[in-house]
Design an enzyme around this catalytic site. Sequence first.
Site, PDB file in Angstrom:
ATOM      1  N   ASP A 134      37.520 -18.288 -28.559  1.00  0.00           N
ATOM      2  CA  ASP A 134      36.226 -18.293 -29.177  1.00  0.00           C
ATOM      3  C   ASP A 134      36.815 -19.204 -31.094  1.00  0.00           C
ATOM      4  O   ASP A 134      38.357 -19.026 -30.936  1.00  0.00           O
ATOM      5  CB  ASP A 134      36.121 -17.629 -29.531  1.00  0.00           C
ATOM      6  CG  ASP A 134      34.569 -17.255 -30.181  1.00  0.00           C
ATOM      7  OD1 ASP A 134      33.773 -18.290 -30.064  1.00  0.00           O
ATOM      8  OD2 ASP A 134      34.412 -16.328 -30.215  1.00  0.00           O
ATOM      9  N   GLY A 159      26.364 -14.932 -32.273  1.00  0.00           N
ATOM     10  CA  GLY A 159      26.240 -14.309 -33.704  1.00  0.00           C
ATOM     11  C   GLY A 159      24.765 -13.025 -32.240  1.00  0.00           C
ATOM     12  O   GLY A 159      23.858 -13.382 -32.868  1.00  0.00           O
TER      13      GLY A 159
HETATM   14  P1  13P Z   1      28.148 -10.802 -32.942  1.00  0.00           P
HETATM   15  O1  13P Z   1      29.328 -10.722 -32.963  1.00  0.00           O
HETATM   16  O2  13P Z   1      27.644 -10.852 -33.871  1.00  0.00           O
HETATM   17  O3  13P Z   1      27.809 -10.385 -31.630  1.00  0.00           O
HETATM   18  O4  13P Z   1      28.288 -12.883 -32.733  1.00  0.00           O
HETATM   19  C1  13P Z   1      29.927 -12.691 -31.947  1.00  0.00           C
HETATM   20  C2  13P Z   1      29.805 -14.461 -31.523  1.00  0.00           C
HETATM   21  O5  13P Z   1      29.162 -15.542 -32.277  1.00  0.00           O
HETATM   22  C3  13P Z   1      31.432 -14.765 -30.798  1.00  0.00           C
HETATM   23  O6  13P Z   1      31.510 -16.267 -31.544  1.00  0.00           O
END
Ligand code: 13P
Length: 284
Positions: A81, A207
């Site tokens: 990520d 998110g």
């Molecule tokens: P959240 O932490 O809001 O669940 O978002 C996760 C995310 O988008 C990781 O890239």
Amino acid sequence: MRYSTSSLLKAAQGEGYAVPAFNVFDEVSLRAVMVAAARAHSPVIVQLSTRTAQSIGVPWATRLFEHCRDEVAVPAALHLDHCPDRAVIAQVVEAGWSSLLFDASQLDFDQAMRQTAEVVELAHRGGVEVESEIENIVGVEDGVGSDRIVHAYSVERLVEAARGAGVDFLAPQLGTAHGLYKGRPQLLPERAARFRELSDLPVVLHGGTGLTDHEFRSFIAAGVAKINVSTAIKQSYMKSSLAFLRTAEETDAWEPGGLFRAAQRAVAEAVAPFFEVFGSAGRA
Ligand code: 13P
């Protein structure tokens, strides 16, 4: 066997569901996500933040993931990520992960495109796919990102840039943010739909924590194929651990195995509903 993240996303896109992408940060959360995916008969994407990949170490994270993946009968992809760090990218390409998010959102457009094209070339040579972020998604994810919009572009420009750089899937701004929402966000499912009109590239929603089932469904109906969830996992892990430790203190019983089992159970329970809401349950 390595699963292609793009193939999982294309299948989801074709059939109108989204694949959950869960951030894990250790063996306990990894096992919890894999167990939950197997129970739901769902494909799943396991992702690590750059910081987690660095602290566990890419070779060890790879072995842990491959061990768990080979124990479950569902397709599972391993994804890095938000990564602006080319050295970590080189390591996951070498280790043969499924895909990575090159986070170029802090760079100006020309720099972002030049560097994204270089990362795509390196990654594709190793059979690794690339998610692209050149607009910034609001909120800091494990040390990467910004709490305000720094770069924003038109859908047309983003699609053209993605095609030029040869990326495999896209993470645009869709009104969501990493972390907990303070008020209700201004969501942009129609923007996701516009990407889908202009291109076949899968669209990723970041998110995920804190959105309602209805909001998720409107994004999936608009064509989003990958939905990221991290904060909900961290919360369930930490809160269940806190409850366990409070009991340990009260009873003066200090058993680490019980702590890990409680956290694994809590995370598996926390992620289970997402497979249903995203429509990925029963697809594997
Ligand atoms: P959240 O932490 O809001 O669940 O978002 C996760 C995310 O988008 C990781 O890239």
